[in-house]
Structure formats: structure tokens, C-alpha cells
Scaffold this active site. Structure first.
Site, PDB file in Angstrom:
ATOM      1  N   LYS A  44       0.833  -1.214   0.000  1.00  0.00           N
ATOM      2  CA  LYS A  44       0.000   0.000   0.000  1.00  0.00           C
ATOM      3  C   LYS A  44       0.869   1.267   0.000  1.00  0.00           C
ATOM      4  O   LYS A  44       0.358   2.376   0.093  1.00  0.00           O
ATOM      5  CB  LYS A  44      -0.882   0.036   1.253  1.00  0.00           C
ATOM      6  CG  LYS A  44      -2.007  -0.949   1.294  1.00  0.00           C
ATOM      7  CD  LYS A  44      -3.092  -0.520   2.288  1.00  0.00           C
ATOM      8  CE  LYS A  44      -2.690  -0.582   3.715  1.00  0.00           C
ATOM      9  NZ  LYS A  44      -3.821  -0.299   4.647  1.00  0.00           N
ATOM     10  N   LYS A  46       2.563   2.274   2.426  1.00  0.00           N
ATOM     11  CA  LYS A  46       2.223   2.931   3.690  1.00  0.00           C
ATOM     12  C   LYS A  46       3.087   2.324   4.781  1.00  0.00           C
ATOM     13  O   LYS A  46       2.799   1.274   5.307  1.00  0.00           O
ATOM     14  CB  LYS A  46       0.730   2.681   3.978  1.00  0.00           C
ATOM     15  CG  LYS A  46       0.191   3.451   5.168  1.00  0.00           C
ATOM     16  CD  LYS A  46      -1.322   3.418   5.175  1.00  0.00           C
ATOM     17  CE  LYS A  46      -1.885   4.408   6.176  1.00  0.00           C
ATOM     18  NZ  LYS A  46      -3.322   4.619   5.981  1.00  0.00           N
TER      19      LYS A  46
HETATM   20  N1  C2G Z   1     -10.245   6.912   9.621  1.00  0.00           N
HETATM   21  C1  C2G Z   1     -11.227   7.827   9.996  1.00  0.00           C
HETATM   22  N2  C2G Z   1     -10.863   9.058  10.433  1.00  0.00           N
HETATM   23  C2  C2G Z   1      -9.542   9.405  10.536  1.00  0.00           C
HETATM   24  C3  C2G Z   1      -8.545   8.475  10.157  1.00  0.00           C
HETATM   25  C4  C2G Z   1      -8.926   7.224   9.704  1.00  0.00           C
HETATM   26  O1  C2G Z   1     -12.442   7.521   9.899  1.00  0.00           O
HETATM   27  N3  C2G Z   1      -9.219  10.639  10.991  1.00  0.00           N
HETATM   28  C5  C2G Z   1     -10.682   5.595   9.135  1.00  0.00           C
HETATM   29  C6  C2G Z   1     -10.255   5.334   7.695  1.00  0.00           C
HETATM   30  O2  C2G Z   1     -11.175   5.913   6.786  1.00  0.00           O
HETATM   31  C7  C2G Z   1     -10.268   3.805   7.652  1.00  0.00           C
HETATM   32  C8  C2G Z   1      -9.874   3.412   9.092  1.00  0.00           C
HETATM   33  O3  C2G Z   1     -10.074   4.584   9.909  1.00  0.00           O
HETATM   34  O4  C2G Z   1     -11.590   3.322   7.393  1.00  0.00           O
HETATM   35  C9  C2G Z   1      -8.435   2.970   9.199  1.00  0.00           C
HETATM   36  O5  C2G Z   1      -7.622   4.013   8.699  1.00  0.00           O
HETATM   37  P1  C2G Z   1      -6.216   3.620   8.011  1.00  0.00           P
HETATM   38  O6  C2G Z   1      -5.431   2.782   8.946  1.00  0.00           O
HETATM   39  O7  C2G Z   1      -5.616   4.864   7.429  1.00  0.00           O
HETATM   40  O8  C2G Z   1      -6.718   2.669   6.831  1.00  0.00           O
HETATM   41  P2  C2G Z   1      -6.145   2.568   5.343  1.00  0.00           P
HETATM   42  O9  C2G Z   1      -4.683   2.665   5.347  1.00  0.00           O
HETATM   43  O10 C2G Z   1      -6.950   3.525   4.548  1.00  0.00           O
HETATM   44  O11 C2G Z   1      -6.473   1.043   4.966  1.00  0.00           O
HETATM   45  O12 C2G Z   1      -8.140  -2.425   2.237  1.00  0.00           O
HETATM   46  C10 C2G Z   1      -8.405  -1.170   2.839  1.00  0.00           C
HETATM   47  C11 C2G Z   1      -7.164  -0.565   3.414  1.00  0.00           C
HETATM   48  O13 C2G Z   1      -6.451  -1.491   4.202  1.00  0.00           O
HETATM   49  C12 C2G Z   1      -7.556   0.664   4.230  1.00  0.00           C
END
Ligand code: C2G
Length: 131
Positions: A44, A46
């Protein structure tokens, strides 16, 4: 029993993550979190500060979460939904539309992201203020 699933890295666990998990859990009776492995994070593009084992311990400690499974690739969602008899797939709305193909298998809900906080902000704060 209405089962909900969501996916993510959940690095540097913060209020926005908790708020997502709380709302997701309230959409059903059982919440599964598919937690991105360190290897999948690299796919990703990330890099997470916290390794998978620590991120998993934190998520498992959250009262809204019933089960944590590894998220190892982009392709596993349909299999996960079938294997775990999922009724509802939930993601923050930064993913709005991305997973609509799952509507053939379950309800798909995108929830508003929590403003002002993100792992990126926390990471920058840590990196800009070394102890
Ligand atoms: N999130 C949120 N508000 C934030 C930060 C994050 O609602 N201020 C939500 C994101 O939208 C996501 C969840 O928390 O639904 C987890 O965030 P991340 O760890 O950043 O997820 P991500 O890297 O987007 O992984 O297959 C899908 C991916 O693995 C999603």
C-alpha cells in the site's frame, strides 16, 4: 447475528480510528477488523510506525472489536466476506466508491472520516520533535 467487517492499518491508534470502529460496531452485533500486515503496508506504500503485532494488540483491546484477522492483499475481501458470513462492509469515506463491487456480497457503508486527526499528522509530529 449481524456481522460487520472493516479494513485498515490503524497505525498510531487515535480517536479517528476509535470513532470508526465504534460506529462500525453499532451497525451490527459483531465486528471483525482485517488489519493490514507490515508486508501489505509496503504494497500500500504505507510504512507504519508500529509493527503488526503491536497494532493487533491495540485493536484487540478495543471493546468494539470481536476479532482481528490479517489483511495481506487487496484481493481477499470477497473471500473474507464469504468465510465470515459478513452482512456489512464499512470503511471511512476517503474510500467512497472504491469497494462498491462488494455490494454483490454484502451491504457497503462509508462513514465520514473524523476531522483534524490522522496517523500522518501524528507521524509528522513525532518526526518533527525528536525527544
Ligand atoms: N479513519 C477515519 N478518520 C480518521 C482516520 C482514519 O475515519 N481521521 C478511518 C479510515 O477511513 C479507515 C480506518 O479509519 O476506514 C483505518 O484508517 P487507516 O489505517 O488509514 O486505513 P487505510 O490505510 O486507509 O487502509 O483495504 C483497505 C485498506 O487497508 C484501508
Amino acid at each position: 447475528m449481524k456481522k460487520v467487517i472493516t479494513y485498515g492499518t490503524f497505525d498510531l491508534f487515535h480517536y479517528g480510528h476509535m470513532n470508526l470502529l465504534m460506529r462500525a460496531r453499532k451497525l451490527g452485533d459483531y465486528l471483525i477488523v482485517a488489519l493490514s500486515t507490515d508486508e501489505f503496508n509496503r504494497i500500500k506504500n504505507k510504512e507504519s510506525i508500529m509493527p503488526y503485532a503491536q497494532r493487533k494488540e491495540i485493536i484487540e483491546a478495543i471493546r468494539y472489536v470481536d476479532l482481528v484477522i490479517p489483511e495481506q492483499n487487496w484481493e481477499q475481501k470477497i473471500t473474507d466476506i464469504k468465510r465470515h458470513n459478513i452482512n456489512t462492509f464499512v470503511m471511512g469515506d476517503d474510500w467512497q466508491g472504491t469497494f462498491d463491487f462488494l455490494k454483490d456480497y454484502c451491504e457497503v457503508i462509508y462513514l465520514p472520516r473524523t476531522q483534524i486527526i490522522s496517523s500522518t499528522m501524528l507521524k509528522e509530529a513525532i518526526q518533527n520533535h525528536p525527544q
